[in-house]
Design an enzyme around this catalytic site. Sequence first.
Site, PDB file in Angstrom:
ATOM      1  N   GLU A   1      -4.416 174.813   5.956  1.00 23.77           N
ATOM      2  CA  GLU A   1      -4.427 173.368   6.140  1.00 23.77           C
ATOM      3  C   GLU A   1      -3.010 172.813   6.015  1.00 23.77           C
ATOM      4  OE1 GLU A   1      -7.541 171.345   5.628  1.00 23.77           O
ATOM      5  OE2 GLU A   1      -8.895 172.988   5.120  1.00 23.77           O
TER       6      GLU A   1
ATOM      7  N   LYS B   1     -15.303 179.585  -5.845  1.00 29.40           N
ATOM      8  CA  LYS B   1     -16.193 180.649  -5.359  1.00 29.40           C
ATOM      9  C   LYS B   1     -16.507 181.641  -6.476  1.00 29.40           C
ATOM     10  CE  LYS B   1     -14.475 180.258  -0.607  1.00 29.40           C
ATOM     11  NZ  LYS B   1     -13.401 180.757   0.299  1.00 29.40           N
TER      12      LYS B   1
END
Lengths: 415, 415
Positions: A185, A200
Amino acid sequence: MINVAILGFGVVGCGVAEVLKINSESIAHRAGQEIKVKWILDIRDFPDSPYADILTKNADDVFNDDSVDIVVETIGGVTFAADFTRRALMSGKSVVTSNKELVATQGPELLQLAKENGVSYLFEASVGGGIPIIRPLNQCLAANEINGITGILNGTTNYILTHMKKDGKSFEEALKEAQKNGYAEQNPTADVEGHDTCRKLAILSSIAYNEYVNPENIYTEGITKITTDDMKYAEAIDSVIKLIAISRKVNGKIFTRVSPAIISKEHPLANVEDVFNAIVVKGNAIGDAMFYGRGAGKMPTASAVVADIIDIAKHPDFGTNNVWVRNNDNNILAIGDSMSKFLVVVEAGNIEEAKKDICTVFDQELKFVEIGSKNNQFAFITPVVVEKELKSNISRLKELNSIDSVLNAIRIEEE
Amino acid sequence: MINVAILGFGVVGCGVAEVLKINSESIAHRAGQEIKVKWILDIRDFPDSPYADILTKNADDVFNDDSVDIVVETIGGVTFAADFTRRALMSGKSVVTSNKELVATQGPELLQLAKENGVSYLFEASVGGGIPIIRPLNQCLAANEINGITGILNGTTNYILTHMKKDGKSFEEALKEAQKNGYAEQNPTADVEGHDTCRKLAILSSIAYNEYVNPENIYTEGITKITTDDMKYAEAIDSVIKLIAISRKVNGKIFTRVSPAIISKEHPLANVEDVFNAIVVKGNAIGDAMFYGRGAGKMPTASAVVADIIDIAKHPDFGTNNVWVRNNDNNILAIGDSMSKFLVVVEAGNIEEAKKDICTVFDQELKFVEIGSKNNQFAFITPVVVEKELKSNISRLKELNSIDSVLNAIRIEEE
C-alpha cells in the site's frame, strides 16, 4: 436456495460475487442447493455494474429482508463493519468475513453473539487469503493438542525480504518495487511494522489454544531495520531472514511473537518466496503440518469466503458453537521472559579485542560470522538466552571501548 | 456420548485408541461430547493390553451392539475389510478408515451404501497420513473448480530418492537403508513400483473432479530404474527427481500419471524430503495451495482418523451425501496421447555425431546436458511432445549407428 448479501463491494466483495457466478454449478452441487447473491450494499455508485439491480446503499434492504440467510462482511475496519456484523447476527443471519482486524479485536464478543442467536460467524478468509487454515485448525487437526504455530502471514513483507535477498536491494528500494507492483500500500505501515501479521497470529492462536489471544499482547517488531548486510550474515550461516509469526504453548502459558527471524534454508518456511504465505502447525499427534499458498488477492480470498458460505449452507449449525473466552492477560508470557537465540551484528575498530570482550560478557566461547565486504563489522551468535538478559548484555557491550556500535540483534528460530 | 469400535488393532488401530485417550479432553470439547472406544476387534491375542476388557475376536459383538455409532476400519486389504465395512454401513454405523486400497477400488459402491443407509464413509487418513487433504478438497476448496493435483504421496520412495541424491547411494543401497530404518517393507513392491501412490492419486482425483477415477486406469511407473547418474543430470539443470503423482482436467478429460519426474528446485515440491509428503492443489480461484506433512506413521495417521470421528460426532449427517459415479473409462486420457517434456540419457561412442543425429530425429535444435564423470554419456531435453511420438523417436534413436543405447527417459514436470 440460500440468499447472500455482500456488504462492501471492494476487491474481495467483488471477488465473492465473481466466484459464486463462475463456479455456480459446482458450488450448488457441493452446497446441496443454489447460492444466490440477493443484495450488494455499498455507499458508492457502480452505474455500469452487471449487479446494478441488486446494489443498494440502504442497509435496511439487507437487514429487513428475512430471506437473506448469510451476510458477507467485506467492508474492513472496525466501525461500520462491527455495527453491521452485530446487526446481522442479532437478526439471525450468519456472517462470513475476511476482516482480520475485526475478528482479532472483537472476536470473543462476536462469536458469543453468534452463538446466542444460533448462527455462525466464520472467517476462513481472514488469515492466509485462500489458504485453508482456520478450518484445518478447527476440524482436520481436531484430534491434536496444538502446541505451536510458525508462519509467514504477510505477503507484502515476504515480497520485500525476498527481493532484498535475491536482488541485493535495500529495504526502501524493495518497498518501492512492491508498491509499484501493487503488492504494498502507499501507506505500508500496517504491513512492514508487523501489525497485519500480529492480527492474523492472534486469530490463529485463539483457535489453536481455545483461548482468546489479544493482538495488543503480542510482541510485534517489523522489518524496517533489516539491512542487506543482515541478509548476508544470514546467508553466511545457510539461512534466510523472514518475518516470522510464532506462538507456542509453554507450561500452560502462551508465548507469541512477530519479528524478523533467521531460519535455516532447511526449514520448511525458508522457500516460501514473494507474496506467498505458509503456516506450520505443530500438533501432538500429527507432528508438523504445513499449509502454503497465496496469502492475499481477490480470487483466493474470495474462494475462502465462499467455502465458509458453502459450509453454512450444508450445515446450518456449522460453527455455531465456537467461542473464545476473553481471559485476563496473565496467560501471555512476557517477551522479556521468553528464550531466544540471537545473531548480533557489531561494529568494532579492533575485531579481535571486541570478540574477546564479547565472550567475557557472555561468559562462554561464541560462534562468530563474517561477511567478506565489511572490515570493521562482524556478527556473533548467542546461546539460547532469556531475552531480558540479552538486552542487559547488549547494554554492557555498548559500554565497551572495543565496540563502536551494536547494529542489529536478530532472533534465530530453529523450530 | 459416541461409541466407537476399532476393527484391526495394528499400528494405526492402536494409534487411534491412543489419540482418543491422550487427547480425550480436547476431543470431547471439540466434538461436543465424549468419545469412547467400546470394542476393539482383532483375531490376535493381546494378553497384556490395557484394552483387554474391550478386545474381542467376535465381530458380532460389534455389529449387534446398537450403541456403537462409528466403526473404525484399520484392517487393511480388501477382503475382511470390505465385508466388515459393508456390514457396518448396512447396520447404520458410520465407517472411518485409513484403507486406501479399499477406498480406491470400491469407493463408489461403499459411498453409495453409506448414503442409502444415511451414514458416513470417511477416509481422511487414506491419503497423506496426517496431512489434512481430503477435507480441504471437499470443503475448504469447495468454492473452486479443481483442475489439477500434483503430489509426493509416498514416504518410502521419497526417502529413497532423497538419500540417492544426498548420499550418492544407488537405488538398491538406499532401499536397504530405508528397510533398516523401518521406512520400507521387506517386500517393497507396492511402494517402489508406485502402486501405493497410484491408489492415493485415484482417491484425490475422484474427489477433485467429482467423478470416480479407477486406479487401474492410471499410468503407473515406479522408481526402480532411476540411477545416481540420472540424479546428476537433474542436478545439472538445477532440478531434482521425485516420484510425482499428477492429475489434470484437460478439455473435459482426466489425465493422471504416476512416474518419476524431474522438477526444478524452485518447485514447491522440490524441498519435500525424506518421508514427508506434500500435495499441490490447483483451483480456478485459489491458484496453487500446498499441504505438507508426515505422510505416514502411527500417530499422524491416527490423528486423521480421529478428525473424521469428531466430524461425525459433531454433524451426524457429515459426508452422508458424497458419491462417486463409476463411469465407463472414456474420461481418461491415454498416456500415449498425453504431452510431456523429457530428459533422455544416451550412451554414444561419438558424442558429436550422436547429438547431430538426435537433432535430425527431433527436427530441431535441442538442449544437451553433460555430467563430468561420464565420457560416453550425455542427456538431451526434448520439447513438449505427445508421448507416443517420443516413443517412436526413441525407437529411431536406438537404430542409429551413432547411439549405443538409450539409458533412460524421464519426464520433466514444469507445473
